[in-house]
Design a protein around this motif. Sequence first.
Motif, short mmCIF file in Angstrom:
data_model
loop_
_atom_site.label_atom_id
_atom_site.label_comp_id
_atom_site.label_asym_id
_atom_site.label_seq_id
_atom_site.Cartn_x
_atom_site.Cartn_y
_atom_site.Cartn_z
N GLY A 78 0.82 -1.21 0.00
CA GLY A 78 0.00 0.00 0.00
C GLY A 78 0.85 1.25 0.00
O GLY A 78 0.55 2.23 -0.69
N ASN A 79 1.96 1.23 0.77
CA ASN A 79 2.85 2.38 0.81
C ASN A 79 3.44 2.70 -0.56
O ASN A 79 3.58 3.86 -0.94
CB ASN A 79 3.99 2.13 1.81
N VAL A 80 3.78 1.64 -1.30
CA VAL A 80 4.37 1.84 -2.63
C VAL A 80 3.33 2.39 -3.60
O VAL A 80 3.60 3.32 -4.37
CB VAL A 80 4.99 0.54 -3.16
N TYR A 81 2.11 1.83 -3.56
CA TYR A 81 1.04 2.37 -4.41
C TYR A 81 0.77 3.84 -4.08
O TYR A 81 0.57 4.67 -4.97
CB TYR A 81 -0.24 1.56 -4.24
N ALA A 82 0.78 4.16 -2.79
CA ALA A 82 0.55 5.55 -2.37
C ALA A 82 1.65 6.46 -2.90
O ALA A 82 1.39 7.58 -3.36
CB ALA A 82 0.47 5.63 -0.85
N ALA A 83 2.90 5.97 -2.86
CA ALA A 83 4.03 6.77 -3.35
C ALA A 83 3.96 6.98 -4.85
O ALA A 83 4.51 7.94 -5.38
CB ALA A 83 5.34 6.08 -2.98
N ILE B 20 -5.56 2.15 -1.15
CA ILE B 20 -6.66 1.98 -0.18
C ILE B 20 -7.16 0.54 -0.17
O ILE B 20 -7.42 -0.04 0.89
CB ILE B 20 -7.82 2.95 -0.50
N LYS B 21 -7.27 -0.05 -1.35
CA LYS B 21 -7.73 -1.44 -1.47
C LYS B 21 -6.82 -2.39 -0.70
O LYS B 21 -7.29 -3.24 0.08
CB LYS B 21 -7.78 -1.84 -2.95
N VAL B 22 -5.51 -2.23 -0.87
CA VAL B 22 -4.55 -3.12 -0.21
C VAL B 22 -4.51 -2.84 1.29
O VAL B 22 -4.46 -3.76 2.11
CB VAL B 22 -3.14 -2.97 -0.84
N TYR B 23 -4.51 -1.56 1.66
CA TYR B 23 -4.51 -1.20 3.08
C TYR B 23 -5.71 -1.84 3.80
O TYR B 23 -5.59 -2.36 4.90
CB TYR B 23 -4.59 0.31 3.26
N LYS B 24 -6.88 -1.77 3.15
CA LYS B 24 -8.09 -2.29 3.79
C LYS B 24 -8.06 -3.81 3.93
O LYS B 24 -8.63 -4.36 4.87
CB LYS B 24 -9.33 -1.83 3.03
N GLU B 25 -7.38 -4.49 3.01
CA GLU B 25 -7.17 -5.94 3.17
C GLU B 25 -6.40 -6.21 4.46
O GLU B 25 -6.74 -7.12 5.23
CB GLU B 25 -6.41 -6.51 1.98
#
Length: 404
Positions: free
Chosen positions: A142-147, A155-160
């Motif tokens: 999620g951090n990499v997608y956010a970056a 958000i999708k990965v964080y929520k998993e």
Amino acid sequence: QEFLTGNYEASIKILEDSVLRYSQNHLHKAYYFGELARFHIVMGKCNKGQKFVEKEEAYVNKIHKENTERKFSYASLYFNKSQLYQKKVWCTENSPYTSRTLKDDAQAKEIVEILNKWKLLFTNYSTLKEKREFCRACSNLGNVYAAQCQYDEAIKVYKEGLEASKEDIFDIFMELSIDIGDLYQHIPYGYRGAIKHYEEAEFFARFLKVPHAVATCLMNKGFCRYRLLLESREFEKHFNIAALADKLNAERGYSTSNVADSERRTIEEEKQAKILIEEEFREAIRVFSEIEWNLKDIENQVFYFNVHDLAYTLFENFLYAENRTKEALEIAQLRRARVLRAFIEKKYSLIPSQDKVLTVEEIKNLAKQFNTTFILYSLASCQLKAPGPNIRIWVISSKDVATI
């Protein structure tokens, strides 16, 4: 434990001794080389980190395929590789929340592939240990997608990860809540959502007794609340809601509300919001200061001063934007003096003092005593209203204080 308390050199020495002790065990050698890699990456020593990652990978590949711990060793390797790549390609923007972007799309793609391998290893988790690795993989991915500004994917990965960790892995739930709070700051009108996640993270940070996370949540809540305040001011400026409601009610033949009452209510709500913002910033600074003073080595203390500098900067910006320039100057002085004061106290074995600097009135008295004028400055790297560096100058004489 030595690393967590800031004694980096001692922790590295312990790990190096451990590598020698377990010279014939591939699993243990992979683990200790992995820890050495992680510590050096955290400290920003990427070249050394790279060498230890290579050694870690060599020993992970030697672990027998039937060993049940083998996949956890790969998880550590994937984590270190991703951290190393990110450390090399991250660039920090001038942003109140120190957002990071990945400059190199090819590198970013490689990081995502590594982290997806980690996540896939534990997607069908059956034990708490496996679930923890799945959640950690979600957090890092999620951090990499956010970056990369791929916020929907993040958000999708964080929520998993949040869903998997909410019942029994509270430390990761806390970290993911902070990550989502940071992400919401990038989304238009996302500050309320950010505050909600920071509050959840703060609850678990206090429960788990993680002061750094507590202070981080307080600092970010203070920032988000002020952004909300600025947004509401802009909204009221362009749409006089109370007057508009009165006009609509009058047209429909309904009784009109008292505009003066509405305005008083708005003023009172803003006053209470500003009190809360100030309390959160001051508490964040207090907690950060306690962490800093508990560090034993001056080099590590300076490192943490730099990490925590944002809390002081944001609070200074808030006070200055609210035309509380004298208080902003005192925070700027406090922020600037921390490292020098700590160095002197450590060098000469003095008892650590509280975070106390000269007040504006005390500086005015000094100006009068020495018949001089003081010019003080602040390089506030983050502004509340616009990105970019900012220079503030205070001119203090015995009679008055002027700002530029």
